[in-house]
Design a protein around this motif. Structure first.
Motif, PDB file in Angstrom:
ATOM      1  N   ARG A 104      90.964  51.796  55.975  1.00  0.00           N
ATOM      2  CA  ARG A 104      89.986  50.349  56.464  1.00  0.00           C
ATOM      3  C   ARG A 104      91.157  49.286  56.350  1.00  0.00           C
ATOM      4  O   ARG A 104      90.668  48.490  57.092  1.00  0.00           O
TER       5      ARG A 104
ATOM      6  N   ILE B 169      84.253  61.090  54.024  1.00  0.00           N
ATOM      7  CA  ILE B 169      85.670  61.334  54.242  1.00  0.00           C
ATOM      8  C   ILE B 169      86.396  62.253  53.359  1.00  0.00           C
ATOM      9  O   ILE B 169      87.243  63.117  53.662  1.00  0.00           O
ATOM     10  N   ALA B 170      85.953  61.999  51.819  1.00  0.00           N
ATOM     11  CA  ALA B 170      86.471  63.100  50.818  1.00  0.00           C
ATOM     12  C   ALA B 170      86.085  64.432  51.113  1.00  0.00           C
ATOM     13  O   ALA B 170      87.240  65.167  51.167  1.00  0.00           O
TER      14      ALA B 170
ATOM     15  N   ALA C  70      88.392  55.875  61.325  1.00  0.00           N
ATOM     16  CA  ALA C  70      87.600  55.153  60.554  1.00  0.00           C
ATOM     17  C   ALA C  70      86.618  54.483  61.192  1.00  0.00           C
ATOM     18  O   ALA C  70      85.571  54.144  60.773  1.00  0.00           O
TER      19      ALA C  70
ATOM     20  N   ALA D 120      83.236  59.687  44.160  1.00  0.00           N
ATOM     21  CA  ALA D 120      82.606  60.681  45.305  1.00  0.00           C
ATOM     22  C   ALA D 120      82.554  61.945  44.453  1.00  0.00           C
ATOM     23  O   ALA D 120      83.716  62.614  44.195  1.00  0.00           O
TER      24      ALA D 120
ATOM     25  N   THR E 203      80.956  57.035  55.307  1.00  0.00           N
ATOM     26  CA  THR E 203      81.139  56.747  53.864  1.00  0.00           C
ATOM     27  C   THR E 203      82.549  57.539  53.310  1.00  0.00           C
ATOM     28  O   THR E 203      82.916  58.248  53.871  1.00  0.00           O
ATOM     29  N   THR E 204      82.944  56.877  52.203  1.00  0.00           N
ATOM     30  CA  THR E 204      83.983  57.588  51.396  1.00  0.00           C
ATOM     31  C   THR E 204      83.825  58.831  51.094  1.00  0.00           C
ATOM     32  O   THR E 204      84.792  59.667  51.212  1.00  0.00           O
ATOM     33  N   ASN E 205      82.490  59.027  50.778  1.00  0.00           N
ATOM     34  CA  ASN E 205      82.072  60.483  50.463  1.00  0.00           C
ATOM     35  C   ASN E 205      82.236  61.446  51.489  1.00  0.00           C
ATOM     36  O   ASN E 205      82.972  62.748  51.182  1.00  0.00           O
TER      37      ASN E 205
ATOM     38  N   SER F  32      86.645  62.335  44.221  1.00  0.00           N
ATOM     39  CA  SER F  32      87.573  61.092  44.178  1.00  0.00           C
ATOM     40  C   SER F  32      87.090  59.867  43.389  1.00  0.00           C
ATOM     41  O   SER F  32      85.878  59.800  43.246  1.00  0.00           O
TER      42      SER F  32
ATOM     43  N   THR G 278      90.283  51.826  50.972  1.00  0.00           N
ATOM     44  CA  THR G 278      91.037  52.661  51.474  1.00  0.00           C
ATOM     45  C   THR G 278      92.169  52.050  52.506  1.00  0.00           C
ATOM     46  O   THR G 278      92.218  51.046  53.217  1.00  0.00           O
TER      47      THR G 278
ATOM     48  N   SER H 282      84.463  51.133  49.613  1.00  0.00           N
ATOM     49  CA  SER H 282      85.625  51.566  49.062  1.00  0.00           C
ATOM     50  C   SER H 282      86.843  51.133  49.702  1.00  0.00           C
ATOM     51  O   SER H 282      87.094  50.866  50.938  1.00  0.00           O
TER      52      SER H 282
ATOM     53  N   ALA I 121      87.312  55.567  43.776  1.00  0.00           N
ATOM     54  CA  ALA I 121      87.730  54.557  44.640  1.00  0.00           C
ATOM     55  C   ALA I 121      87.271  53.175  43.728  1.00  0.00           C
ATOM     56  O   ALA I 121      86.177  53.148  43.342  1.00  0.00           O
TER      57      ALA I 121
END
Length: 275
Positions: free
Chosen positions: A117, A163-164, A20, A132, A159-161, A222, A114, A112, A224
Motif C-alpha cells: 500500500r 491478504i494474510a 493491492a 489478523a 483487507t489485511t486479513n 499477523s 503495508t 493497515s 499490523a
C-alpha cells in the motif's frame, strides 16, 4: 513531484502489480488532484473515508448514527483541525481507490500499513494496531493452518486479513470472500460459514449478533500497525496529521478512544510514537 495524469497512472500500475488494487483500471483517475491542508481549511470540511461495517472500529447504532473508535478518531481530528467532518462510507477494497480518485481526503478505516500500500498511498505514523486471526466456534478443533485444508474460510475482500490468509493458506483451503465486513459478519452469524479470517473485535461482533456462535481466535496470522491514509501528493496534510497523531498519543486521547471501544489499551509500540 508528479501530480498529473502520468503520475497517477504510474501509481495505479504499481498497485496492480503488487496486487493491492484489483480492478482499479475501471476507475477514472486521470487528472485528479488531491486536497491538501490549505484546500481543506478553505473548504472548512475534511472528507474522511470510514468503513461503517467494521465494529468496533466503525458501525451504526440503532438510530443509524456512526459510532466506533475510527469514527471518534475522525471526529477528534476534524475538531482539532477546526473544520466539519464529512464521513465518506467505504469498504476495505475501496480505501485506496477513494484516495487516488479524490473521493476522500483521509482514510480512517482500520487501514493497515503495508509495503504494498505504501507504494501507492501515504500513511500517518501509527495511531492504532490490529491483529489478523482465524476465528471459529470454541468447540471447533482448529489449531494450525493444516486444520483449514478442506474447509471454507470466510474473508473480506481487500483487507489485511484477506491478504494474510491468502498468503498463508495451504493448498486445499477454500476462501470465500465478501465485499465488506458487514456482509462477512452476517454470513458467519447466520451459519453460512464457521471459520472467519478477521480481527478479534469482529468475532465479538458476531457473538453479539448470534450468541450461539461462540467465536474465538484460533490462529494468529499477523499483527499490523494502523495508519491514517492520505494521497501521496498531500504533503502538508500528512505533516499536520503526523503531528496530530503524536500529540494525541502523548496526551492519551487516542488511547482513551481505543480502550473505550476495544476494551484494552493501545500496544506499547503504538504508544511509543507519542513519546
Amino acid at each position: 513531484m508528479n501530480t498529473g495524469k502520468s503520475g497517477i497512472k504510474t501509481a495505479v500500475s504499481s498497485a496492480l502489480r503488487c496486487g493491492a488494487l484489483a480492478g482499479v483500471l475501471a476507475l477514472n483517475v486521470a487528472g485528479v488532484q488531491a486536497n491538501d491542508l490549505d484546500t481543506i481549511k478553505a473548504n472548512k470540511v475534511v472528507r474522511v473515508a470510514i468503513d461503517l461495517g467494521a465494529p468496533p472500529f466503525a458501525t451504526k447504532d440503532n438510530t443509524l448514527k456512526p459510532i466506533g473508535s475510527d469514527v471518534e478518531t475522525a471526529e477528534l481530528l476534524a475538531n482539532d483541525l477546526g473544520v466539519a467532518l464529512e464521513i465518506v462510507p467505504t469498504t476495505g477494497a475501496n480505501r485506496v481507490p477513494f484516495l487516488l480518485t479524490n473521493k476522500a481526503d483521509l482514510v480512517v478505516a482500520s487501514f493497515s500499513i503495508t509495503p504494498e500500500r505504501e507504494k501507492v498511498v501515504a500513511f500517518s505514523v501509527p495511531y492504532a494496531a490490529i491483529q489478523a486471526v482465524v476465528g471459529a466456534p470454541k468447540d471447533m478443533n482448529i489449531r494450525t493452518l493444516e486444520d483449514l485444508v478442506g474447509k471454507t474460510v470466510i474473508s473480506t475482500r481487500g483487507t489485511t486479513n484477506d491478504i494474510a490468509i491468502t498468503k498463508q493458506a495451504l493448498p486445499g483451503t477454500n476462501i470465500l470472500r465478501f465485499d465488506d465486513d458487514a456482509t462477512s459478519i452476517t454470513a458467519v452469524a447466520s451459519g453460512q460459514g464457521d471459520i472467519f479470517a478477521t480481527a478479534p473485535p469482529l468475532l465479538k461482533a458476531i457473538n453479539t449478533k448470534s450468541s450461539d456462535r461462540n467465536m474465538e481466535p484460533k490462529i494468529l496470522l499477523s499483527t499490523a500497525m494502523l495508519g491514517i491514509g492520505l494521497d501521496k501528493k498531500s504533503t502538508d496534510l500528512k505533516g499536520w496529521v503526523d503531528g496530530w497523531v503524536r500529540t494525541n498519543l502523548k496526551n492519551g486521547k487516542l488511547n482513551d478512544i481505543y480502550k473505550k471501544h476495544h476494551g484494552s489499551p493501545l500496544p506499547e509500540n503504538v504508544l511509543s510514537a507519542g513519546k
